[in-house]
Write an enzyme that holds these catalytic residues in place. Sequence first.
Site, PDB file in Angstrom:
ATOM      1  N   HIS A 195       1.607   5.392  -1.705  1.00 19.26           N
ATOM      2  CA  HIS A 195       1.298   6.574  -2.530  1.00 19.26           C
ATOM      3  C   HIS A 195       2.616   7.153  -3.040  1.00 19.26           C
ATOM      4  O   HIS A 195       3.505   7.441  -2.238  1.00 19.26           O
ATOM      5  CB  HIS A 195       0.586   7.646  -1.701  1.00 19.26           C
ATOM      6  N   HIS A 241     -10.480   1.490   1.864  1.00 17.26           N
ATOM      7  CA  HIS A 241     -10.244   2.483   2.927  1.00 17.26           C
ATOM      8  C   HIS A 241     -11.458   2.369   3.844  1.00 17.26           C
ATOM      9  O   HIS A 241     -12.531   2.877   3.527  1.00 17.26           O
ATOM     10  CB  HIS A 241     -10.106   3.901   2.360  1.00 17.26           C
ATOM     11  N   LEU A 269      -4.890   9.415   7.989  1.00 13.56           N
ATOM     12  CA  LEU A 269      -6.221   8.808   8.070  1.00 13.56           C
ATOM     13  C   LEU A 269      -6.154   7.351   7.636  1.00 13.56           C
ATOM     14  O   LEU A 269      -5.492   7.069   6.627  1.00 13.56           O
ATOM     15  CB  LEU A 269      -7.220   9.570   7.189  1.00 13.56           C
ATOM     16  N   HIS A 294      -4.511  -0.435   5.903  1.00 11.20           N
ATOM     17  CA  HIS A 294      -4.073   0.354   7.071  1.00 11.20           C
ATOM     18  C   HIS A 294      -5.037   0.260   8.253  1.00 11.20           C
ATOM     19  O   HIS A 294      -5.615   1.257   8.674  1.00 11.20           O
ATOM     20  CB  HIS A 294      -3.819   1.820   6.693  1.00 11.20           C
ATOM     21  N   ASN A 313      -5.120   7.423  -6.105  1.00 11.41           N
ATOM     22  CA  ASN A 313      -5.824   8.673  -5.757  1.00 11.41           C
ATOM     23  C   ASN A 313      -5.062   9.917  -6.230  1.00 11.41           C
ATOM     24  O   ASN A 313      -4.737  10.801  -5.463  1.00 11.41           O
ATOM     25  CB  ASN A 313      -6.129   8.746  -4.252  1.00 11.41           C
ATOM     26  N   ASP A 315       1.424   2.672   3.530  1.00  9.55           N
ATOM     27  CA  ASP A 315       0.603   3.869   3.343  1.00  9.55           C
ATOM     28  C   ASP A 315       1.464   5.130   3.423  1.00  9.55           C
ATOM     29  O   ASP A 315       0.995   6.178   3.869  1.00  9.55           O
ATOM     30  CB  ASP A 315      -0.560   3.949   4.355  1.00  9.55           C
ATOM     31  N   HIS A 340       0.867  -1.202   0.000  1.00 14.61           N
ATOM     32  CA  HIS A 340       0.000   0.000   0.000  1.00 14.61           C
ATOM     33  C   HIS A 340       0.892   1.236   0.000  1.00 14.61           C
ATOM     34  O   HIS A 340       1.491   1.579   1.015  1.00 14.61           O
ATOM     35  CB  HIS A 340      -0.908   0.018   1.236  1.00 14.61           C
ATOM     36  N   LYS A 376      -9.341   0.075  -5.824  1.00 16.33           N
ATOM     37  CA  LYS A 376      -9.373   0.693  -4.504  1.00 16.33           C
ATOM     38  C   LYS A 376     -10.693   1.404  -4.257  1.00 16.33           C
ATOM     39  O   LYS A 376     -11.134   2.209  -5.076  1.00 16.33           O
ATOM     40  CB  LYS A 376      -8.211   1.696  -4.390  1.00 16.33           C
TER      41      LYS A 376
HETATM   42  O1  DOR Z   1      -3.298   9.634   5.657  1.00 14.56           O
HETATM   43  C1  DOR Z   1      -3.665   9.323   4.536  1.00 14.56           C
HETATM   44  N1  DOR Z   1      -3.076   9.838   3.425  1.00 14.56           N
HETATM   45  N2  DOR Z   1      -4.661   8.458   4.392  1.00 14.56           N
HETATM   46  C2  DOR Z   1      -5.190   8.180   3.202  1.00 14.56           C
HETATM   47  O2  DOR Z   1      -6.097   7.397   3.161  1.00 14.56           O
HETATM   48  C3  DOR Z   1      -4.715   8.849   1.979  1.00 14.56           C
HETATM   49  C4  DOR Z   1      -3.340   9.318   2.138  1.00 14.56           C
HETATM   50  C5  DOR Z   1      -2.927  10.295   1.060  1.00 14.56           C
HETATM   51  O3  DOR Z   1      -3.162  10.023  -0.125  1.00 14.56           O
HETATM   52  O4  DOR Z   1      -2.339  11.328   1.409  1.00 14.56           O
HETATM   53 ZN    ZN Z   2      -3.292   5.138   1.511  1.00 15.49          ZN
END
Ligand code: DOR
Ligand code: ZN
Length: 348
Positions: free
Chosen positions: A20, A140, A223, A178, A46, A251, A18, A103
């Site tokens: 980003h 999520h 989050l 997460h 995202n 995450d 997971h 997702k």
């Molecule tokens: O803390 C977070 N950041 N939770 C998420 O679900 C998305 C992520 C983000 O893309 O910054």
């Molecule tokens: Zn995430």
Amino acid sequence: MSTQALNHITLTRPDDWHLHVRDGEALRTVVPHTAAQFGRAIIMPNLKPPVTTAAQALAYAGRIRAAVPVGMAFEPLMTLYLTDKLPADEIARAKDAGVVAVKLYPAGATTNSDAGVTDIRKTYKTLEAMQKAGMPLLVHGEVTSPEIDLFDREAVFIEQQLQPLRKDFPELRIVMEHITTKEAAQYVAESDQYLGATLTAHHLLYNRNAIFTGGIRPHYYCLPVLKREVHRQALVAAATGGNARFFLGTDSAPHPAHLKEHATGCAGCYTAHAAIEMYAEVFDAAGALDQFEAFASFNGPAFYGLPRNSGTITLKRESWTPPESFAFGEAELKPLRSGEALPWKLVG
Ligand code: DOR
Ligand code: ZN
């Protein structure tokens, strides 16, 4: 895995299930960090706008590959972003293109989730196609209703959304991403082989006090938000307890520092620069280094039906301090624990 005198750990090259990495200039900072540690990573979709077609996922994978330093082998595993309107026939195209999962962001749950799902029933045709194709759904797991307390949103999601969804799609493989609560850890542990969960380093290391120690600390805000100590302990027990349906997913979520140190700071902790070291610290503190390799390198591939990586990495018990910040396009990126020493170091 060898844990020679417990001062060196050598394990099969792990994966991050997971992650980003954003897009554009940001890729040049964050992709090399992940590629230095992990063989593969599941790339979250995202972006703005989100990755909703197989063609977009392929193009994005190309941009990520272009940011991998020469000589490093790293494979991005691509995902699509579920919307109310993602057509069911996109699933077959995605499968052909090598996309590994879809997702689900409930609309409004987190960063770039405005295009997310407003009502899960609107996606049932697409979920049906995913169940048939063996395409996992990554979740999520938080409800978004403003009247539900922020700290309860994960537990309420399980009751109100996940349980009915799993009844309607009993053979859809789902990963609760997460997880942050003892309720989630217990729910996943008690379920069948169709449900797995990822655990972040930050939720294993910290409880919610970290957000407020000596003043508000935006780099500890993510989050789902950090929870009480009792929950952190349940997560450590899940990660170290030998159940193969719990696996590593950082995450790691980079944001420009000025947008986290802000009146309405963004959610997301950046850990990719030292993720495996932070997880080693968790397993070491729990006296469970013997479980580390399964969690980091075996359980994820088993759940996704992929081979384990070849090759190894080695960590050494040696204090070091990562850089306080990194360049991030025009901005600055501050990692979790900026300026603090870490007890384990990646040495090979
Ligand atoms: O803390 C977070 N950041 N939770 C998420 O679900 C998305 C992520 C983000 O893309 O910054
Ligand atoms: Zn995430």
